[in-house]
Design a protein around this motif. Structure first.
Motif, PDB file in Angstrom:
ATOM      1  N   ARG A  63      13.356 -58.491  45.417  1.00 15.73           N
ATOM      2  CA  ARG A  63      11.752 -58.160  44.967  1.00 15.73           C
ATOM      3  C   ARG A  63      10.917 -59.358  44.613  1.00 15.73           C
ATOM      4  NH1 ARG A  63      12.136 -54.380  40.077  1.00 15.73           N
ATOM      5  NH2 ARG A  63       9.991 -53.657  40.727  1.00 15.73           N
ATOM      6  N   GLU A  64       9.673 -59.488  45.304  1.00 13.81           N
ATOM      7  CA  GLU A  64       8.855 -60.546  44.989  1.00 13.81           C
ATOM      8  C   GLU A  64       7.488 -60.074  44.574  1.00 13.81           C
ATOM      9  OE1 GLU A  64      10.909 -63.983  48.064  1.00 13.81           O
ATOM     10  OE2 GLU A  64       9.003 -62.863  48.574  1.00 13.81           O
ATOM     11  N   PHE A  65       6.918 -60.563  43.637  1.00 15.01           N
ATOM     12  CA  PHE A  65       5.703 -60.230  43.313  1.00 15.01           C
ATOM     13  C   PHE A  65       4.764 -61.619  43.286  1.00 15.01           C
ATOM     14  CE2 PHE A  65       8.445 -57.316  41.076  1.00 15.01           C
ATOM     15  CZ  PHE A  65       7.820 -56.301  41.471  1.00 15.01           C
ATOM     16  N   ARG A  66       3.772 -61.444  44.297  1.00 13.51           N
ATOM     17  CA  ARG A  66       2.976 -62.873  44.310  1.00 13.51           C
ATOM     18  C   ARG A  66       2.229 -63.456  43.498  1.00 13.51           C
ATOM     19  NH1 ARG A  66       1.788 -63.120  50.465  1.00 13.51           N
ATOM     20  NH2 ARG A  66       3.410 -62.044  51.604  1.00 13.51           N
ATOM     21  N   GLU A  67       2.504 -64.557  43.043  1.00 11.54           N
ATOM     22  CA  GLU A  67       1.791 -65.339  42.142  1.00 11.54           C
ATOM     23  C   GLU A  67       1.168 -64.219  41.263  1.00 11.54           C
ATOM     24  OE1 GLU A  67      -1.276 -67.584  44.361  1.00 11.54           O
ATOM     25  OE2 GLU A  67       0.421 -68.379  45.606  1.00 11.54           O
ATOM     26  N   ILE A  68       1.817 -63.241  40.477  1.00 13.04           N
ATOM     27  CA  ILE A  68       1.220 -62.254  39.713  1.00 13.04           C
ATOM     28  C   ILE A  68       1.081 -62.729  38.271  1.00 13.04           C
ATOM     29  CG2 ILE A  68       1.198 -59.911  38.613  1.00 13.04           C
ATOM     30  CD1 ILE A  68       2.771 -59.202  41.048  1.00 13.04           C
ATOM     31  N   LYS A  69       0.045 -62.793  37.489  1.00 17.88           N
ATOM     32  CA  LYS A  69      -0.023 -63.398  36.255  1.00 17.88           C
ATOM     33  C   LYS A  69       0.463 -62.465  35.346  1.00 17.88           C
ATOM     34  CE  LYS A  69      -4.928 -62.303  35.709  1.00 17.88           C
ATOM     35  NZ  LYS A  69      -6.184 -62.900  35.468  1.00 17.88           N
ATOM     36  N   ILE A 126       7.083 -51.929  43.628  1.00 21.15           N
ATOM     37  CA  ILE A 126       8.336 -52.154  44.014  1.00 21.15           C
ATOM     38  C   ILE A 126       8.561 -53.411  44.484  1.00 21.15           C
ATOM     39  CG2 ILE A 126      10.033 -51.455  45.575  1.00 21.15           C
ATOM     40  CD1 ILE A 126       8.912 -48.556  45.746  1.00 21.15           C
ATOM     41  N   GLY A 127       7.830 -54.170  45.037  1.00 22.82           N
ATOM     42  CA  GLY A 127       7.840 -55.764  45.217  1.00 22.82           C
ATOM     43  C   GLY A 127       8.643 -56.020  46.538  1.00 22.82           C
ATOM     44  N   TYR A 134      -4.980 -58.195  52.906  1.00 24.66           N
ATOM     45  CA  TYR A 134      -3.883 -56.984  52.765  1.00 24.66           C
ATOM     46  C   TYR A 134      -2.582 -57.491  51.945  1.00 24.66           C
ATOM     47  CZ  TYR A 134      -0.884 -52.856  53.589  1.00 24.66           C
ATOM     48  OH  TYR A 134      -0.050 -51.836  53.604  1.00 24.66           O
ATOM     49  N   ALA A 135      -1.962 -58.600  52.503  1.00 26.18           N
ATOM     50  CA  ALA A 135      -1.094 -59.203  51.709  1.00 26.18           C
ATOM     51  C   ALA A 135      -1.099 -59.518  50.312  1.00 26.18           C
ATOM     52  CB  ALA A 135      -0.301 -60.393  52.545  1.00 26.18           C
ATOM     53  N   ARG A 136      -2.420 -60.051  50.056  1.00 29.70           N
ATOM     54  CA  ARG A 136      -2.784 -60.512  48.822  1.00 29.70           C
ATOM     55  C   ARG A 136      -2.624 -59.288  47.698  1.00 29.70           C
ATOM     56  NH1 ARG A 136      -6.221 -64.344  51.034  1.00 29.70           N
ATOM     57  NH2 ARG A 136      -8.142 -63.074  50.694  1.00 29.70           N
ATOM     58  N   ILE A 137      -3.041 -58.207  48.560  1.00 22.57           N
ATOM     59  CA  ILE A 137      -3.083 -56.951  47.565  1.00 22.57           C
ATOM     60  C   ILE A 137      -1.819 -56.563  46.766  1.00 22.57           C
ATOM     61  CG2 ILE A 137      -3.572 -54.526  47.805  1.00 22.57           C
ATOM     62  CD1 ILE A 137      -6.016 -55.007  49.119  1.00 22.57           C
ATOM     63  N   GLN A 138      -0.922 -57.295  47.640  1.00 21.85           N
ATOM     64  CA  GLN A 138       0.715 -56.962  47.072  1.00 21.85           C
ATOM     65  C   GLN A 138       0.934 -57.048  45.597  1.00 21.85           C
ATOM     66  OE1 GLN A 138       2.501 -55.509  49.157  1.00 21.85           O
ATOM     67  NE2 GLN A 138       0.476 -55.303  50.540  1.00 21.85           N
TER      68      GLN A 138
END
Length: 491
Positions: free
Chosen positions: A270-276, A179-180, A170-174
């Protein structure tokens, strides 16, 4: 083929939507009888999810093709006080009350209210509830056992796209969180914006002490009253590179009256986890006839795709591009509302798609007003293949049916179903098929895909995806985008 697409022969039904104006954007609806009709209340956090991936992989990074995250109804996360299987308020035994307070029952209730197939795969859903509740060992208080039973229960639906997610998945789906900050926002029954589920562990919202049930009364100083989750996303999207967002949060205590409570402003990072970065682009050609071809590739519809795509289009046009190829081959989808927002970069205030829930209630999604950045006179092709799915198909269908582009290449995958992602009170999640969508012309592409108007250039090397645009006839494309070959549906 490239023949004209007459307006849909069926009439779009108009319905009163629980939550009023929100419906105009994209939400769950209600007929005033069953709350379950309120299908899509986009939560601001990851708002609408439109999908799971092509193969319904167990890898959480591919578990969604997007929606979307599609927001949720008014009862996401912690459910309301337990009732019996009939939904009446008759008292329950102590055992049943305890069973009805578990994550297992939370999942059962979400499926009961929002699942698209209201036959539940031909099962008696109340009997299914009793069956799995009887397997619970409440003395152990074993979360792993509860999640295992919830997983088995959802699998009994026979839907490869619906699944239970553990905390890590569920966390990885972030990456689909637009909004982040790790908070799931959605309207309650009084249309007040609330935190609908426990924030993701370790997220900015969690560290700031936000809790499920908190009210968000303002975002960056702008009151949320009367606004939808999409309005919030659009507001934040006006400054996509902002490192923080400030939310005014009100926590209501057990002794507080309505509109009372502890109010504070929270500046959330705001954080976007390892988003390419999903977008790459270039000027592909400068032809002798003056055609300057811009080529843009979008690999997925994550939280970065809309601002990056807008940036690419602006840059290409500033460098003289007057024809465009948008390549979504191999793109399995992503956040559903991102596809609608991207369509708004090309067509103004137009029907992008219609969503239909399990009760047959239809809700239109329109592109924004005044957000077009691409010159409307420039011919455009959306390049698809058999792995272009879900949000990719939403975008391709929206642009083609509105006569803004042709679809080029091979028949698309054919995923016309939408999944919502619901946060659970134990930190896990539920991905659930809640609706199907149709293109603006009324085409249901589930299982059949979008048939291309023209074939795409083929790679001379097997299994290597060519990006050569030299064979694309933009003169022909311009004709196909114009009457009488193309007629946009009435909207």
């Amino acid at each position: 083929g490239g023949g004209g697409r007459p307006p849909p022969s069926t009439t779009t039904t108009t319905t009163t939507i629980v939550g009023g104006p929100e419906a105009a954007l994209s939400l769950p609806f209600g007929d005033g009888h069953r709350q379950h009709v309120r299908l899509f209340q986009p939560r601001a956090a990851f708002a609408v999810v439109d999908a799971a991936d092509l193969a319904a992989s167990d890898d959480a990074d591919h578990a969604l093709d997007g929606a979307s995250l599609l927001p949720a109804p008014d009862a996401i996360g912690t459910m309301i006080a337990p009732t019996d299987a009939t939904g009446l308020s008759s008292p329950l035994s102590a055992l049943k009350s305890k069973q009805r307070s578990t994550v297992l029952d939370e999942v059962w209730s979400l499926v009961d209210k929002y699942y698209l197939d209201q036959t539940f795969g031909g099962q008696d859903w109340n009997a299914v509830r009793d069956k799995y509740e009887d397997k619970l060992d409440l003395d152990r208080n074993d979360d792993a056992q509860t999640m295992k039973l919830a997983t088995e229960m959802v699998k009994s639906l026979g839907d490869k796209y619906s699944r239970v997610l553990d905390r890590e998945s569920y966390a990885r789906i972030q990456k689909f969180d637009l909004i982040g900050v790790g908070a799931t926002l959605m309207p309650d029954s009084d249309k007040r914006l609330t935190v609908g589920a426990p924030p993701v562990s370790g997220s900015a919202a969690d560290l700031a002490g936000m809790k499920a049930g908190d009210f968000v009364t303002a975002v960056n100083g702008v009151p949320t009253e009367g606004r939808t989750a999409f309005d919030i996303i659009d507001q934040i999207g006006e400054d996509p590179n902002a490192g923080t967002v400030t939310m005014t949060v009100r926590t209501v205590g057990p002794d507080d009256l309505a509109n009372e409570g502890y109010v504070r402003d929270l500046a959330l990072k705001r954080e976007f986890r390892e988003i390419k970065d999903p977008v790459s682009y270039r000027i592909a050609e400068r032809r002798s006839d003056g055609t300057v071809v811009g080529y843009v590739r979008a690999s997925e519809f994550n939280s970065l795709v809309k601002p990056r795509l807008e940036e690419a289009i602006r840059d290409l046009e500033s460098r003289g591009a007057n024809a465009l190829v948008l390549d979504v081959r191999g793109n399995p989808g992503g956040a559903f509302q991102s596809a609608v927002e991207i369509a708004g970069l090309f067509v103004d205030d137009a029907l992008a798609t219609s969503v239909v829930d399990g009760n047959g209630v239809e809700l239109p999604f329109r592109t924004s007003k005044g957000r077009v950045v691409a010159d409307k006179s420039h011919p455009m092709a959306v390049w698809v293949d058999g792995r272009s799915a879900s949000a990719s198909e939403v975008l391709g269908g929206a642009l083609r049916d509105n006569c803004r582009a042709v679809v080029m290449g091979d028949r698309s995958f054919g995923k016309g179903l939408i999944q919502a992602v619901y946060g659970l009170k134990n930190g896990g999640g539920l991905v659930l098929t809640v609706a199907r969508y149709m293109t603006p012309a009324g085409t249901d592409i589930q299982g059949s895909g979008i048939s291309p108007d023209i074939g795409g250039p083929k790679s001379p090397v097997p299994f290597v995806m060519s990006t050569d645009t030299s064979k694309v006839d933009f003169g022909d494309i311009k004709k196909r985008m114009s009457p009488p070959m193309c007629q946009a549906p009435m909207s």
